[in-house]
Design a protein around this motif. Structure first.
Motif, PDB file in Angstrom:
ATOM      1  N   THR A   1       0.837  -1.205   0.000  1.00  0.00           N
ATOM      2  CA  THR A   1       0.000   0.000   0.000  1.00  0.00           C
ATOM      3  C   THR A   1       0.869   1.251   0.000  1.00  0.00           C
ATOM      4  O   THR A   1       0.621   2.194  -0.763  1.00  0.00           O
ATOM      5  N   THR A   2       1.881   1.258   0.842  1.00  0.00           N
ATOM      6  CA  THR A   2       2.787   2.406   0.918  1.00  0.00           C
ATOM      7  C   THR A   2       3.477   2.642  -0.420  1.00  0.00           C
ATOM      8  O   THR A   2       3.598   3.787  -0.874  1.00  0.00           O
ATOM      9  N   THR A   3       3.897   1.570  -1.064  1.00  0.00           N
ATOM     10  CA  THR A   3       4.573   1.691  -2.355  1.00  0.00           C
ATOM     11  C   THR A   3       3.635   2.261  -3.415  1.00  0.00           C
ATOM     12  O   THR A   3       4.016   3.166  -4.170  1.00  0.00           O
ATOM     13  N   ILE A   4       2.412   1.764  -3.472  1.00  0.00           N
ATOM     14  CA  ILE A   4       1.437   2.269  -4.447  1.00  0.00           C
ATOM     15  C   ILE A   4       1.186   3.752  -4.205  1.00  0.00           C
ATOM     16  O   ILE A   4       1.189   4.560  -5.150  1.00  0.00           O
ATOM     17  N   GLU A   5       0.960   4.126  -2.965  1.00  0.00           N
ATOM     18  CA  GLU A   5       0.692   5.532  -2.648  1.00  0.00           C
ATOM     19  C   GLU A   5       1.884   6.418  -2.996  1.00  0.00           C
ATOM     20  O   GLU A   5       1.717   7.520  -3.529  1.00  0.00           O
ATOM     21  N   HIS A   6       3.084   5.949  -2.704  1.00  0.00           N
ATOM     22  CA  HIS A   6       4.293   6.725  -3.007  1.00  0.00           C
ATOM     23  C   HIS A   6       4.454   6.891  -4.520  1.00  0.00           C
ATOM     24  O   HIS A   6       4.753   7.989  -4.998  1.00  0.00           O
ATOM     25  N   ARG A   7       4.265   5.809  -5.255  1.00  0.00           N
ATOM     26  CA  ARG A   7       4.395   5.882  -6.714  1.00  0.00           C
ATOM     27  C   ARG A   7       3.339   6.799  -7.311  1.00  0.00           C
ATOM     28  O   ARG A   7       3.613   7.532  -8.266  1.00  0.00           O
ATOM     29  N   LEU A   8       2.124   6.775  -6.755  1.00  0.00           N
ATOM     30  CA  LEU A   8       1.090   7.695  -7.235  1.00  0.00           C
ATOM     31  C   LEU A   8       1.461   9.142  -6.947  1.00  0.00           C
ATOM     32  O   LEU A   8       1.298  10.011  -7.809  1.00  0.00           O
ATOM     33  N   ASP A   9       1.963   9.409  -5.757  1.00  0.00           N
ATOM     34  CA  ASP A   9       2.394  10.773  -5.421  1.00  0.00           C
ATOM     35  C   ASP A   9       3.451  11.257  -6.412  1.00  0.00           C
ATOM     36  O   ASP A   9       3.378  12.389  -6.909  1.00  0.00           O
ATOM     37  N   GLN A  10       4.420  10.403  -6.705  1.00  0.00           N
ATOM     38  CA  GLN A  10       5.484  10.769  -7.648  1.00  0.00           C
ATOM     39  C   GLN A  10       4.922  10.991  -9.045  1.00  0.00           C
ATOM     40  O   GLN A  10       5.317  11.934  -9.740  1.00  0.00           O
ATOM     41  N   ALA A  11       4.016  10.132  -9.465  1.00  0.00           N
ATOM     42  CA  ALA A  11       3.442  10.254 -10.804  1.00  0.00           C
ATOM     43  C   ALA A  11       2.618  11.527 -10.932  1.00  0.00           C
ATOM     44  O   ALA A  11       2.703  12.230 -11.949  1.00  0.00           O
ATOM     45  N   TYR A  12       1.820  11.852  -9.918  1.00  0.00           N
ATOM     46  CA  TYR A  12       1.034  13.087  -9.955  1.00  0.00           C
ATOM     47  C   TYR A  12       1.942  14.320  -9.978  1.00  0.00           C
ATOM     48  O   TYR A  12       1.682  15.282 -10.702  1.00  0.00           O
ATOM     49  N   GLN A  13       3.009  14.292  -9.198  1.00  0.00           N
ATOM     50  CA  GLN A  13       3.950  15.412  -9.193  1.00  0.00           C
ATOM     51  C   GLN A  13       4.612  15.545 -10.568  1.00  0.00           C
ATOM     52  O   GLN A  13       4.717  16.643 -11.104  1.00  0.00           O
ATOM     53  N   GLY A  14       5.041  14.430 -11.126  1.00  0.00           N
ATOM     54  CA  GLY A  14       5.643  14.452 -12.452  1.00  0.00           C
ATOM     55  C   GLY A  14       4.675  14.932 -13.515  1.00  0.00           C
ATOM     56  O   GLY A  14       5.053  15.665 -14.443  1.00  0.00           O
ATOM     57  N   LEU A  15       3.407  14.549 -13.384  1.00  0.00           N
ATOM     58  CA  LEU A  15       2.389  14.980 -14.339  1.00  0.00           C
ATOM     59  C   LEU A  15       2.201  16.494 -14.292  1.00  0.00           C
ATOM     60  O   LEU A  15       2.123  17.150 -15.343  1.00  0.00           O
ATOM     61  N   ARG A  16       2.157  17.045 -13.089  1.00  0.00           N
ATOM     62  CA  ARG A  16       2.035  18.505 -12.958  1.00  0.00           C
ATOM     63  C   ARG A  16       3.222  19.199 -13.628  1.00  0.00           C
ATOM     64  O   ARG A  16       3.055  20.174 -14.368  1.00  0.00           O
ATOM     65  N   GLU A  17       4.417  18.685 -13.378  1.00  0.00           N
ATOM     66  CA  GLU A  17       5.615  19.290 -13.966  1.00  0.00           C
ATOM     67  C   GLU A  17       5.620  19.141 -15.486  1.00  0.00           C
ATOM     68  O   GLU A  17       5.986  20.082 -16.201  1.00  0.00           O
ATOM     69  N   ALA A  18       5.211  17.985 -15.984  1.00  0.00           N
ATOM     70  CA  ALA A  18       5.170  17.764 -17.433  1.00  0.00           C
ATOM     71  C   ALA A  18       4.182  18.716 -18.086  1.00  0.00           C
ATOM     72  O   ALA A  18       4.474  19.298 -19.140  1.00  0.00           O
ATOM     73  N   ARG A  19       3.036  18.897 -17.475  1.00  0.00           N
ATOM     74  CA  ARG A  19       2.040  19.824 -18.024  1.00  0.00           C
ATOM     75  C   ARG A  19       2.553  21.264 -17.978  1.00  0.00           C
ATOM     76  O   ARG A  19       2.330  22.029 -18.914  1.00  0.00           O
ATOM     77  N   ASP A  20       3.216  21.618 -16.872  1.00  0.00           N
ATOM     78  CA  ASP A  20       3.755  22.979 -16.739  1.00  0.00           C
ATOM     79  C   ASP A  20       4.794  23.299 -17.804  1.00  0.00           C
ATOM     80  O   ASP A  20       4.914  24.434 -18.244  1.00  0.00           O
ATOM     81  N   THR A  21       5.568  22.281 -18.193  1.00  0.00           N
ATOM     82  CA  THR A  21       6.632  22.511 -19.178  1.00  0.00           C
ATOM     83  C   THR A  21       6.200  22.170 -20.606  1.00  0.00           C
ATOM     84  O   THR A  21       6.993  22.313 -21.535  1.00  0.00           O
TER      85      THR A  21
END
Length: 54
Positions: free
Chosen positions: A5-25
């Motif tokens: 569960t912790t791994t899934i949540e961590h990977r989702l947090d990273q993916a959402y952060q990366g998505l925001r950055e990808a959209r911003d750039t």
């Protein structure tokens, strides 16, 4: 909370952060890739009964 569960949540947090950055750039390819990864992680969480917020 288990390690899986912790791994899934961590990977989702990273993916959402990366998505925001990808959209911003304006990196559409990365945004598409991360959107697919998020969908896969959310599906995996659902299959294993992991409740997600947001």
């Amino acid at each position: 909370m288990g390690e899986f569960t912790t791994t899934i949540e961590h990977r989702l947090d990273q993916a959402y952060q990366g998505l925001r950055e990808a959209r911003d750039t304006g990196d559409d390819y990365l945004a598409d890739t991360l959107t697919a990864e998020i969908a896969d992680l959310r599906r995996l969480a659902d299959e294993h009964g992991i409740p997600l917020t947001g």
